[in-house]
Motif scaffolding. Structure first.
Motif, PDB file in Angstrom:
ATOM      1  N   ALA A 129      42.003  45.076  61.541  1.00  0.00           N
ATOM      2  CA  ALA A 129      43.233  45.772  61.157  1.00  0.00           C
ATOM      3  C   ALA A 129      43.192  46.260  59.723  1.00  0.00           C
ATOM      4  N   LYS A 130      42.354  45.650  58.899  1.00  0.00           N
ATOM      5  CA  LYS A 130      42.260  45.995  57.482  1.00  0.00           C
ATOM      6  C   LYS A 130      40.786  46.125  57.101  1.00  0.00           C
ATOM      7  N   ASP A 131      40.526  46.905  56.071  1.00  0.00           N
ATOM      8  CA  ASP A 131      39.149  47.090  55.612  1.00  0.00           C
ATOM      9  C   ASP A 131      38.694  45.979  54.678  1.00  0.00           C
ATOM     10  N   GLU A 132      39.649  45.310  54.026  1.00  0.00           N
ATOM     11  CA  GLU A 132      39.290  44.344  53.003  1.00  0.00           C
ATOM     12  C   GLU A 132      40.353  43.257  52.900  1.00  0.00           C
ATOM     13  N   MET A 133      39.970  42.149  52.268  1.00  0.00           N
ATOM     14  CA  MET A 133      40.884  41.039  52.043  1.00  0.00           C
ATOM     15  C   MET A 133      41.206  40.958  50.554  1.00  0.00           C
ATOM     16  N   LEU A 134      42.456  41.239  50.209  1.00  0.00           N
ATOM     17  CA  LEU A 134      42.920  41.064  48.839  1.00  0.00           C
ATOM     18  C   LEU A 134      42.838  39.580  48.485  1.00  0.00           C
ATOM     19  N   ILE A 135      42.407  39.260  47.255  1.00  0.00           N
ATOM     20  CA  ILE A 135      42.243  37.859  46.861  1.00  0.00           C
ATOM     21  C   ILE A 135      42.939  37.583  45.531  1.00  0.00           C
ATOM     22  N   TYR A 136      43.188  36.291  45.298  1.00  0.00           N
ATOM     23  CA  TYR A 136      43.617  35.855  43.964  1.00  0.00           C
ATOM     24  C   TYR A 136      42.687  34.748  43.486  1.00  0.00           C
ATOM     25  N   GLY A 137      42.256  34.834  42.236  1.00  0.00           N
ATOM     26  CA  GLY A 137      41.444  33.784  41.644  1.00  0.00           C
ATOM     27  C   GLY A 137      42.278  32.524  41.494  1.00  0.00           C
ATOM     28  N   SER A 138      41.767  31.401  41.975  1.00  0.00           N
ATOM     29  CA  SER A 138      42.552  30.171  42.030  1.00  0.00           C
ATOM     30  C   SER A 138      41.810  29.033  41.338  1.00  0.00           C
ATOM     31  N   GLY A 139      42.438  28.461  40.357  1.00  0.00           N
ATOM     32  CA  GLY A 139      41.859  27.346  39.607  1.00  0.00           C
ATOM     33  C   GLY A 139      42.850  26.904  38.550  1.00  0.00           C
ATOM     34  N   GLY A 140      42.471  27.080  37.280  1.00  0.00           N
ATOM     35  CA  GLY A 140      43.377  26.721  36.192  1.00  0.00           C
ATOM     36  C   GLY A 140      43.855  25.287  36.306  1.00  0.00           C
ATOM     37  N   PHE A 141      42.925  24.377  36.570  1.00  0.00           N
ATOM     38  CA  PHE A 141      43.271  22.990  36.855  1.00  0.00           C
ATOM     39  C   PHE A 141      43.967  22.322  35.673  1.00  0.00           C
ATOM     40  N   THR A 142      44.826  21.362  35.977  1.00  0.00           N
ATOM     41  CA  THR A 142      45.585  20.694  34.911  1.00  0.00           C
ATOM     42  C   THR A 142      44.683  19.833  34.035  1.00  0.00           C
ATOM     43  N   SER A 143      43.463  19.566  34.487  1.00  0.00           N
ATOM     44  CA  SER A 143      42.482  18.831  33.684  1.00  0.00           C
ATOM     45  C   SER A 143      41.786  19.717  32.664  1.00  0.00           C
ATOM     46  N   TYR A 144      41.958  21.032  32.766  1.00  0.00           N
ATOM     47  CA  TYR A 144      41.341  21.956  31.815  1.00  0.00           C
ATOM     48  C   TYR A 144      42.102  21.949  30.494  1.00  0.00           C
ATOM     49  N   ASN A 145      41.354  22.079  29.407  1.00  0.00           N
ATOM     50  CA  ASN A 145      42.025  22.311  28.133  1.00  0.00           C
ATOM     51  C   ASN A 145      42.428  23.781  28.036  1.00  0.00           C
ATOM     52  N   GLY A 318      44.298  36.331  50.051  1.00  0.00           N
ATOM     53  CA  GLY A 318      43.529  35.117  50.301  1.00  0.00           C
ATOM     54  C   GLY A 318      43.221  34.376  49.014  1.00  0.00           C
ATOM     55  N   GLU A 319      43.152  33.060  49.133  1.00  0.00           N
ATOM     56  CA  GLU A 319      42.868  32.229  47.962  1.00  0.00           C
ATOM     57  C   GLU A 319      41.367  32.206  47.691  1.00  0.00           C
ATOM     58  N   TYR A 320      41.001  32.658  46.505  1.00  0.00           N
ATOM     59  CA  TYR A 320      39.613  32.663  46.046  1.00  0.00           C
ATOM     60  C   TYR A 320      39.441  31.426  45.168  1.00  0.00           C
ATOM     61  N   PHE A 321      39.419  30.264  45.849  1.00  0.00           N
ATOM     62  CA  PHE A 321      39.480  28.972  45.169  1.00  0.00           C
ATOM     63  C   PHE A 321      38.160  28.662  44.470  1.00  0.00           C
ATOM     64  N   TYR A 322      38.237  28.376  43.184  1.00  0.00           N
ATOM     65  CA  TYR A 322      37.047  28.235  42.348  1.00  0.00           C
ATOM     66  C   TYR A 322      36.026  27.275  42.943  1.00  0.00           C
ATOM     67  N   ASP A 323      36.474  26.084  43.322  1.00  0.00           N
ATOM     68  CA  ASP A 323      35.567  25.055  43.806  1.00  0.00           C
ATOM     69  C   ASP A 323      34.843  25.500  45.074  1.00  0.00           C
ATOM     70  N   HIS A 324      35.576  26.110  46.014  1.00  0.00           N
ATOM     71  CA  HIS A 324      34.971  26.524  47.277  1.00  0.00           C
ATOM     72  C   HIS A 324      34.100  27.762  47.114  1.00  0.00           C
TER      73      HIS A 324
END
Length: 366
Positions: A129-145, A318-324
């Protein structure tokens, strides 16, 4: 298709891999230093389909001891029948959590196998139905400075990813200042999302929403636990109108998603094919959201979700989750890079387009 046309499943193998994080990671409610991936490989018709989930290694034991025997010698074309049998088999263990994650990994492998048997990309088999999957970069963990936070989110923005998400909730008093720093790092033209992973109380979450609105936060994920549908509804009704409430990643079956929608708990429904019954039920959840005109979003595992997501008319992002993302690039061939903030399926590769790199993964095997 009669019995003479059946393509029988010859074998199913399951293995687990524990991959350390590159840095300590934490969100609003838990912290971790490794991620476990449970991989399923199913053979039939001279092809091998792969599927996986991210969860405890016990998931693999359920697959091996309970589910495998229900898959062997079955017709690989009849995924609905097989997956339904798997869900019945876990009844006494509960059709949520680890048991449903086991079903999900098998179902994902079945879909990859079926598309490979037909030698077509999965999105073509399902109907694109779509040509592409829009994503968002996901991370920014609370353990990060602050510097790590700014470098990660700002780096995604500079790469052309148009939306980014950060974790909040571990230290609520610091959250507004961290959101401010994130906004400064990504500039005014990149969408900013936040995810509390259920760390706040209802009133606390609502107060934070008003503060986050000053920095154009447009996505507020699990401000309270997603078990509190009434609380989510209250926040949704009283949050700034430009702020969408998102949840659903812990949905393991269709009745859960149905209740979430009927409670008025979300503006955006999330689902995870590694948890909710595989690609079969991920698509059903997406169709349910479409019926109520609610945007749909994938949780984590972007390489796995890509093909299924582009078959859904109401799919949003879609979630572009850093770890995965890091793990999938390490352990699979065929992982598509982000381009202009989107992932595009490779239509030259059959199935979900992935091949597992056994030799590279061996050092992580449990």
């Amino acid at each position: 298709m009669d019995d003479s046309d059946s393509i029988l499943i010859d074998d199913l193998k399951v293995s687990s891999y524990k991959i350390p994080t590159d840095l300590h990671e934490a969100d609003g409610t838990i912290s971790w230093d490794s991620t476990t991936m449970v991989l399923v490989e199913i053979k039939g018709g001279g092809k091998t389909g792969i599927g996986y989930t991210y969860g405890h290694e016990a998931t693999g034991i359920i697959i091996e001891k309970t589910l495998k025997k229900l898959v062997l010698k079955k017709n690989a074309m009849n995924i609905e029948s097989i997956t339904s049998a798997l869900i019945r088999a876990i009844r006494n263990n509960g059709n949520t959590g680890i048991a449903m994650m086991a079903v999900s990994a098998v179902d994902n492998a079945l879909w990859d196998l079926k598309a490979k048997i037909f030698d077509v990309p999965l999105c073509s088999l399902l109907g694109q139905a779509k040509d592409e999957m829009l994503i968002y970069g996901s991370g920014g963990f609370t353990s990060y400075n602050d510097k790590q936070l700014e470098n990660q989110l700002g780096g995604w923005a500079s790469e052309g990813i148009r939306y980014v998400k950060m974790k909040i909730g571990t230290h609520p008093a610091d959250d507004v200042s961290r959101v401010k720093k994130a906004r400064e790092a990504i500039g005014k033209n990149t969408g900013l999302f936040v995810d509390a992973n259920g760390a706040y109380t209802v009133k606390q979450a609502l107060g934070k929403a008003r503060s986050f609105a000053e920095y154009d936060v447009s996505w507020y994920e699990e401000p309270v636990t997603s078990d509190n549908l009434q609380g989510l509804c209250f926040i949704r009704e009283h949050a700034p109108y430009k702020m969408n409430i998102a949840a659903g990643e812990y949905g393991y079956n269709l009745p859960y998603f149905d209740k979430m929608i009927h409670q008025g708990a979300v503006d955006i429904l999330q689902a995870d094919a590694t948890r909710c019954g595989g690609i079969s039920y991920y698509i059903k959840a997406g169709n349910l959201a479409e019926a109520y005109e609610i945007p749909f979003s994938s949780h984590c595992a972007p390489a796995l979700h890509l093909h299924a997501s582009v078959t859904l008319k109401n799919f949003y992002i879609g979630e572009y989750f850093y770890d995965h993302v890091r793990i999938e690039k390490m352990l699979f061939d065929g992982v598509m890079p982000s381009k202009n903030g989107c992932l595009v399926p490779d239509l030259q590769r059959a199935g979900v387009g992935l091949e597992f790199k056994h030799s590279d993964a061996e050092k992580y095997k449990i």
